[in-house]
Design an enzyme around this catalytic site. Sequence first.
Site, PDB file in Angstrom:
ATOM      1  N   ARG A   1       3.254  -0.108 -11.501  1.00 29.81           N
ATOM      2  CA  ARG A   1       3.089   0.442 -11.595  1.00 29.81           C
ATOM      3  C   ARG A   1       4.183   1.818 -12.340  1.00 29.81           C
ATOM      4  O   ARG A   1       3.876   2.286 -13.254  1.00 29.81           O
ATOM      5  CB  ARG A   1       1.534   1.112 -11.038  1.00 29.81           C
ATOM      6  CG  ARG A   1       1.103  -0.200 -11.379  1.00 29.81           C
ATOM      7  CD  ARG A   1      -0.566   0.592 -10.618  1.00 29.81           C
ATOM      8  NE  ARG A   1      -1.059  -1.110 -10.993  1.00 29.81           N
ATOM      9  CZ  ARG A   1      -2.899  -0.891 -10.204  1.00 29.81           C
ATOM     10  NH1 ARG A   1      -3.411  -0.491  -9.791  1.00 29.81           N
ATOM     11  NH2 ARG A   1      -3.587  -2.202 -11.141  1.00 29.81           N
TER      12      ARG A   1
ATOM     13  N   LYS B   1     -13.714 -13.836  -5.558  1.00 31.51           N
ATOM     14  CA  LYS B   1     -15.227 -13.984  -5.821  1.00 31.51           C
ATOM     15  C   LYS B   1     -15.782 -14.264  -6.950  1.00 31.51           C
ATOM     16  O   LYS B   1     -15.148 -13.881  -7.963  1.00 31.51           O
ATOM     17  CB  LYS B   1     -16.187 -12.904  -5.022  1.00 31.51           C
ATOM     18  CG  LYS B   1     -16.135 -12.337  -3.879  1.00 31.51           C
ATOM     19  CD  LYS B   1     -16.498 -11.835  -3.127  1.00 31.51           C
ATOM     20  CE  LYS B   1     -17.195 -10.780  -1.556  1.00 31.51           C
ATOM     21  NZ  LYS B   1     -17.193  -9.446  -1.525  1.00 31.51           N
TER      22      LYS B   1
ATOM     23  N   GLY C   1      -3.504  -6.392 -10.725  1.00 33.49           N
ATOM     24  CA  GLY C   1      -3.687  -6.910 -10.324  1.00 33.49           C
ATOM     25  C   GLY C   1      -3.108  -7.552  -8.766  1.00 33.49           C
ATOM     26  O   GLY C   1      -1.407  -7.181  -8.935  1.00 33.49           O
TER      27      GLY C   1
ATOM     28  N   GLY D   1      -8.896  -4.926 -13.467  1.00 36.71           N
ATOM     29  CA  GLY D   1     -10.434  -4.864 -13.825  1.00 36.71           C
ATOM     30  C   GLY D   1     -10.581  -4.320 -14.692  1.00 36.71           C
ATOM     31  O   GLY D   1     -11.620  -4.491 -15.799  1.00 36.71           O
TER      32      GLY D   1
END
Length: 415
Positions: free
Chosen positions: A48, A213, A372, A396
């Site tokens: 990043r 998830k 991520g 995200g």
Amino acid sequence: MPPTRTTFLGRPKTVKTIEDLQVAGKRVFVRADLNVPLSGGIITDDGRIRAVAPTIAKLVQAGARVVVASHLGRPKGEPDPQYSLAPVAVRLGEILGVPVSFATDTVGESAKATVAALADGEVTLLENLRFNAGETAKDDAERGAFADELAGLADVYVGDGFGAVHRKHASVYDLPARLPHAVGDLIATEVGVLKRLTDEVARPYVVVLGGSKVSDKVGVIENLLGKADRILIGGGMMYTFIAAQGHGVGASLLQEDQIPVVQDYLKRGAEQGVEFVIPVDTAVSGSFPDVKGGAPVEDFAVVDADAIPDGALGLDIGPRTAQLFAEKIADAKTVFWNGPMGVFEHPAFAEGTRVVAQGLIDSDAFTVVGGGDSAAAVRTLGFDETKFGHISTGGGASLEYLEGKTLPGLAALEG
């Protein structure tokens, strides 16, 4: 030069770029995303930092006095040494090839003095924005008060922290309204890439989803049902899909409340011609592995996805599934990948992620790695980043864009 015309949120808007601004001699506040992983104060992945460095370098070359700001981790609105950006200032300076001074607070005496001392073409980094509760406050007035203090440190705002644009935070949403503002090169690139995943997509369009998830991916699956040709399911979320097909999953991660949701996806996918590809085998163990020590897994086994033993913990897609996924990617023209296929941090459960990454490289598709953990996996497993079409800095934010949501940080840069 006229401002750039773009469609960040699906409609034409005037958005200024750095080239539209006069920055020489001015204090330019760059909201970056320098939320890098740290281990004992050591940066373990500087992706990043490297991603935003070209924007900062461009401002340095233009003679700006550059004030860089970011969050790191989730401190609770007050200073916490484990989340200090001090190591990032050092690494940023190394990448830029120029000294980067460091303010030990966000809007206090150190920040004011450090910014005041900047000469044209110099750079400073403020301490973690989340050390001030106003950055993430739900209350508009509290957040606005912090934005007012930040605005006092700058003449111009450049938004280039793509990984944070889905947050309604002071430095992302409120601050641009208080200063002349422009979009940085990184955000412009990220949005351009995401448009290629949503508008006039080259087909076949394959989406590879992993991570823990199903609930984290509900919105993106919902939106992609009408766009993707194939959706490949791996990671911890695959066990909920396996359970939705009526099979036991042993001790694997399972979101029972999401089983009806998944069954609905599978039904609608069949009706709409979207192929869901569910694992046919899985790598298991009796316990979660030691990812830091990397100790051998003595009870490692590969079992069929419909025959996971009681007590077995699924931790990766199996070899037949990995090969199946590679075949489903091979003829794609567009691939979006978000989420590793297993616990890639341990060698015993990294193979699924490795095969999928190699599949993206071997295809002729425009490939996007959705930030991520996926981006971390690419680097951890030693892949050449240039072999992918694009590696996003914001997992995200990418997902919420693909869900069709309005991202506050992008909305704030329009107009």
